[in-house]
Write an enzyme that holds these catalytic residues in place. Structure first.
Site, PDB file in Angstrom:
ATOM      1  N   THR A 192       0.993  -1.198  -0.138  1.00  0.00           N
ATOM      2  CA  THR A 192      -0.034  -0.113  -0.173  1.00  0.00           C
ATOM      3  C   THR A 192       0.805   1.203  -0.162  1.00  0.00           C
ATOM      4  OG1 THR A 192      -0.309   0.226   2.347  1.00  0.00           O
ATOM      5  CG2 THR A 192      -1.795  -1.399   1.273  1.00  0.00           C
ATOM      6  N   LEU A 239      -2.902   5.069  -0.805  1.00  0.00           N
ATOM      7  CA  LEU A 239      -4.150   4.673  -0.722  1.00  0.00           C
ATOM      8  C   LEU A 239      -4.287   3.377  -0.519  1.00  0.00           C
ATOM      9  CD1 LEU A 239      -6.606   6.561  -1.314  1.00  0.00           C
ATOM     10  CD2 LEU A 239      -6.547   5.875  -3.743  1.00  0.00           C
ATOM     11  N   HIS A 240      -4.331   3.024   1.025  1.00  0.00           N
ATOM     12  CA  HIS A 240      -4.136   1.883   1.362  1.00  0.00           C
ATOM     13  C   HIS A 240      -5.283   0.834   1.208  1.00  0.00           C
ATOM     14  CE1 HIS A 240      -0.894   3.180   3.945  1.00  0.00           C
ATOM     15  NE2 HIS A 240      -1.768   4.276   4.337  1.00  0.00           N
ATOM     16  N   ASP A 241      -6.509   1.414   1.334  1.00  0.00           N
ATOM     17  CA  ASP A 241      -7.954   0.492   1.526  1.00  0.00           C
ATOM     18  C   ASP A 241      -8.118   0.025   0.331  1.00  0.00           C
ATOM     19  OD1 ASP A 241      -7.597   0.399   4.281  1.00  0.00           O
ATOM     20  OD2 ASP A 241      -9.031   1.949   4.552  1.00  0.00           O
ATOM     21  N   CYS A 243      -6.805  -0.874  -2.478  1.00  0.00           N
ATOM     22  CA  CYS A 243      -5.813  -2.314  -2.799  1.00  0.00           C
ATOM     23  C   CYS A 243      -6.646  -3.658  -2.526  1.00  0.00           C
ATOM     24  CB  CYS A 243      -4.586  -2.327  -2.001  1.00  0.00           C
ATOM     25  SG  CYS A 243      -3.299  -0.930  -2.424  1.00  0.00           S
TER      26      CYS A 243
END
Length: 312
Positions: A192, A239-241, A243
């Site tokens: 991420t 933009l972690h989530d 992914c």
């Protein structure tokens, strides 16, 4: 046939964008959304789910609020990252509908029971609700195809030197999930932090010109400010989530390895650390698909493509 999905999240700027991506994707059938406490307090994350679904015109999706604190610990929130509301930046609409009167776990269990096929759980916050579901409904484990989480890392942290935020908030819950015997897919910081959205990407999204893409750009404007701190060494905002959703849609964008993962719940310095047995030193059978790399440009292109969905 669309993949049935249960989405557990704690919006949060990146959770909100993950919702946008999921609901713009006909490959996915989002059966329900539940909220967890993490990026903000449980009342605010629940409200943020309702605000996002109101924006997207999807008040047909059942929503329920989850646990108000971790299994064994006091709640920690990330208001320094996501602001007072949890979604600071854009002017989001007020909720146009109410959540279900049941709990998150009850809604998850109902959804699993009623589904004719196994359901994929996507969890982009602390794993509290998922762990409660697994512990209280062992008979429903067979109805879960996989659990795709945003959390953890191999050897680095963003909340402590060793721990990523979502896992650190409720490490006991995360350990239950990893050791459940259900396939786990882990989108950790290793991948991420490479999924960075740059200022020019934000302008590309804004130029799409529909109300949803405008809100996404404004969310990113705010999110980018926190990540400008030199300590991170970033050139954009990770933009972690999204992914998790991107992996469901286009797994070819990601490089993954199959490994055993455990969660440290007691360590003096390592509480909340995900211990990834990269070199097969424990002899434990792999229990997780661990994302280790991403095609960043392909990820950005996917987001841009799906934001255009909202023009109609």
């Amino acid at each position: 046939m669309a993949l049935p999905v249960l989405f557990d999240c704690d919006p949060g700027h990146d959770d909100a964008i993950a919702i946008v991506l999921a609901l713009a994707s006909p490959e996915l059938d989002v059966k329900a959304i539940t909220s967890s406490a993490g990026n903000q307090t449980p009342d605010k994350t629940l409200r943020n789910v309702l605000r996002m679904l109101t924006l997207l015109g999807r008040n047909d999706i059942p929503v329920a609020g989850g646990a108000i604190k971790p299994l064994m610990r006091d709640l920690i929130i990330a208001d320094n990252v996501h602001g007072e509301s949890g979604l600071d930046g854009p002017a989001l609409p007020e909720p146009s509908f109410a959540p279900q009167t049941c709990t998150a776990v009850e809604l998850m269990a109902k959804t699993l029971r009623e589904s004719p096929e196994p359901v994929t759980i996507v969890a982009t916050g602390p794993q509290t609700n998922v762990a409660l579901l697994l512990n209280s409904h062992p008979e429903l484990h067979r109805k879960i195809a996989r659990i795709v989480i945003m959390g953890g890392a191999m050897g680095l942290g963003n909340w402590t030197p060793a721990a990523e935020f979502n896992i650190y908030v409720d490490p006991e819950a995360a350990e239950i999930v990893f050791q459940s015997g259900i396939p786990v897919v882990m989108a950790g910081l290793d991948v991420t932090h490479k999924a960075q959205i740059h200022a020019e990407d934000t302008e590309r999204f804004r130029a799409t010109g529909n109300p949803v893409s405008t809100i996404v750009a404004e969310l990113l404007d705010f999110f980018l400010e926190y990540h400008k701190d030199e300590k991170w060494g970033f050139t954009g905002a990770p933009l972690h989530d999204p992914c998790t959703i991107a992996w469901l849609l286009k797994p070819e964008l990601f490089t993954t390895v199959e490994r055993w993962v455990g969660v440290e719940t007691q360590g003096k310095y390592t509480q909340g650390m995900t211990v990834v047995d990269y070199y097969f030193l424990t002899g434990n059978k792999p229990n997780a698909t661990v994302m280790v790399d991403i095609d960043r440009q392909g990820f950005v292109d996917l987001l841009a493509e799906r934001l255009a969905f909202y023009a109609s």
